[in-house]
Design an enzyme around this catalytic site. Structure first.
Site, PDB file in Angstrom:
ATOM      1  CB  SER A 246      -0.927   0.032   1.268  1.00 48.03           C
ATOM      2  OG  SER A 246      -0.309   0.446   2.409  1.00 48.03           O
ATOM      3  CE  LYS A 247      -1.561   7.189  -2.491  1.00 50.53           C
ATOM      4  NZ  LYS A 247      -1.037   7.151  -3.910  1.00 50.53           N
ATOM      5  NE  ARG A 248      -0.022   0.587   5.933  1.00 46.78           N
ATOM      6  CZ  ARG A 248       0.612  -0.698   6.085  1.00 46.78           C
ATOM      7  NH1 ARG A 248       1.682  -0.910   6.877  1.00 46.78           N
ATOM      8  NH2 ARG A 248       0.002  -1.947   5.618  1.00 46.78           N
ATOM      9  N   GLY A 250       5.159   2.958   0.480  1.00 47.88           N
ATOM     10  CA  GLY A 250       5.964   3.913  -0.283  1.00 47.88           C
ATOM     11  C   GLY A 250       5.488   3.494  -2.035  1.00 47.88           C
TER      12      GLY A 250
END
Ligand code: GLU
Ligand code: ZN
Length: 472
Positions: A246-248, A250
């Site tokens: 996920s975006k977490r 990067g």
């Protein structure tokens, strides 16, 4: 098989941003096609009109163009092929390999939920296959909505996945799945097989999520009498914590990486290694090398781990190794955004030579380069706090005078002046170097200091010293 032309495809659903997994699948197909002198096809799976968007189609095309994954055929659009799917469904109905289902999808879903709550396996029980003709006629007279289901033949499916090995599925574990919904749209498993067969694809290389769909698809190939392609299901991509990417972690969409200052070649190299390696320690590989070395046999079954730090490192290597002329073309749009237009080209190239070895992204490069052009230096507050005080200001004033007197403003002469001053004061050169860097660049780390000062030029250096010294 040996003389057959290799044909592969990427078949994205245009329902959102282009995520890392899609680009990795596209890349592996592309590498496979290029390494076998085959064809790579782009097909847009936009059968779901409510979720597909034109922007997403554009982003896919723009994204693939940016990373230079070029296709030989397409883009084909499934939304333009509905008649074809309907004809295939009709054929299956005629051959009694499919049947109409009049069940209400919501009611079936309710049954499924109830069974699930009781932890009972639930599968559509074929009830509509057994309907009497007069009941069917009655439903038709009422215009009752009807889907088309595929009649799963009573045979075991066995196939050999190039990455996962032998896979076996018993017919009792496969439901008579819907191939055409009541609204006349095809389901994924149906349209994908028709297109893959009609487009004469030889290898289906895609995410492992689709491994479970493959037995159903094979049964359809058989029902149509089409040759079955080879399958290769690519491993999952997880974050460094082994959780869903996920975006977490990067993970950005493809075009967001462009905005964040990544080079297309670095992205390609990085993605190539998400599930494949040529063996040994070789990591930095350009496209030619990747095409030369890539093989499906070396794709891992184990999950791939997306490590943003590795991507940053790889990007730094590509920036460092890129010819400064070429790099300047990549950087100019970023500089434009902050209204910097380097004039003296030779000086710009020297600045790039000096700075490109120190950055991870084009954004970092932009910031470092802009320090040579800007009127107002952005001072890092920690650096200011640490290195600028009344005493260091006195030192900087003396340096300022020495530098200003130089007729030959070269890195060597600048360094000599600084060292002489340090000696005269009985202090280490470093005691002068850090405040000097902060005063001139706003940062406590950066490109080699004396080359930086030379490239800044006498006028800017004086201006910046004067400014920081006079500041309260
Ligand atoms: N449209 C499907 C997806 O994006 C394609 C899957 C496949 O490659 O068969 O997941
Ligand atoms: Zn039914």
């Amino acid at each position: 098989m040996t003389h057959q032309e290799i044909r592969v495809r990427i078949a994205p659903s245009p329902t959102g941003a282009i995520h890392v997994g899609l680009v990795r699948s596209a890349l592996y197909n592309w590498l496979f096609a290029r390494s076998h002198k085959g064809k790579f096809i782009l097909r847009i799976e936009d059968t779901d009109a409510t979720r597909s968007t034109q922007e997403s189609v554009q982003a896919i095309i723009e994204g693939f163009k940016w990373v230079d994954i070029d296709w030989d055929e397409g883009p084909y659009f499934q939304s333009q092929r509905f008649d074809i799917y309907r004809n295939y469904a009709k054929k299956l109905l005629q051959d009694k390999k499919a049947y109409y289902c009049y069940c209400n999808p919501d009611e079936l879903e309710e049954e499924r939920q109830k069974a699930w709550q009781k932890k009972i396996a639930w599968k559509y029980d074929r009830r509509c296959y057994h309907l009497d003709k007069d009941i069917k006629d009655k439903f038709d007279a009422e215009n009752r909505p009807k889907a088309i289901r595929f009649l799963i033949p009573d045979q075991t499916v066995i196939f050999e996945d190039i990455i996962h090995g032998s896979i076996k599925k018993e017919p009792q574990d496969i439901e008579d799945f819907i191939i055409m919904r009541a609204d006349g749209t095809p389901t994924y498993n149906f349209s994908v097989v028709i297109d893959d067969a009609e487009m004469k694809l030889t290898h289906i290389i895609r995410a492992v999520e689709h491994l479970a769909n493959t037995p159903k698809q094979i049964l359809l190939y058989q029902a149509f009498g089409y040759p079955i392609p080879e399958f290769a299901h690519l491993p999952l991509i997880l974050g460094t914590d082994k959780k869903k990417l996920s975006k977490r972690h990067g993970a950005l969409s493809l075009l967001e990486y462009k905005k964040a200052g990544y080079l297309a070649d670095a992205i390609i190299n990085f993605l190539a290694l998400l599930g494949w390696s040529p063996g040994g320690d070789l990591e930095i590989m350009d496209r030619t090398k990747l095409i030369e070395l890539f093989s499906l046999e070396r794709v891992n079954k184990a999950n791939a781990i997306f490590d943003i730090q590795k991507l940053e490192w790889m990007n730094s290597v590509y920036i460092k190794n890129m010819d400064s002329e070429k790099l300047s073309q990549e950087l100019l749009p970023f500089l434009q955004e902050i209204n910097i237009a380097p004039d003296d080209h030779a000086r710009f190239m020297k600045i790039l030579d000096l700075t490109k070895v120190r950055v991870r992204t084009l954004i970092e490069l932009r910031d470092m380069v802009s320090a040579f052009y800007t009127k107002d230096v952005q001072y890092d507050s920690d650096a200011l706090h640490k290195y600028i005080n009344p005493q260091t200001k006195e030192h900087l004033q003396e340096l300022n005078e020495r530098f200003d007197k130089l007729t030959d403003f070269t890195a060597q002469n600048l360094e000599n002046e600084l060292r002489q001053l340090a000696e005269q004061k009985g202090i280490k050169a470093a005691v002068l170097v850090h405040p000097c860097r902060v005063a001139l660049t706003g940062k406590s780390v950066g490109a080699p200091l004396f080359e930086t000062i030379e490239l800044l030029g006498k006028a800017k250096v004086k201006e910046r010293f004067d400014k920081i010294i006079s500041q309260a």
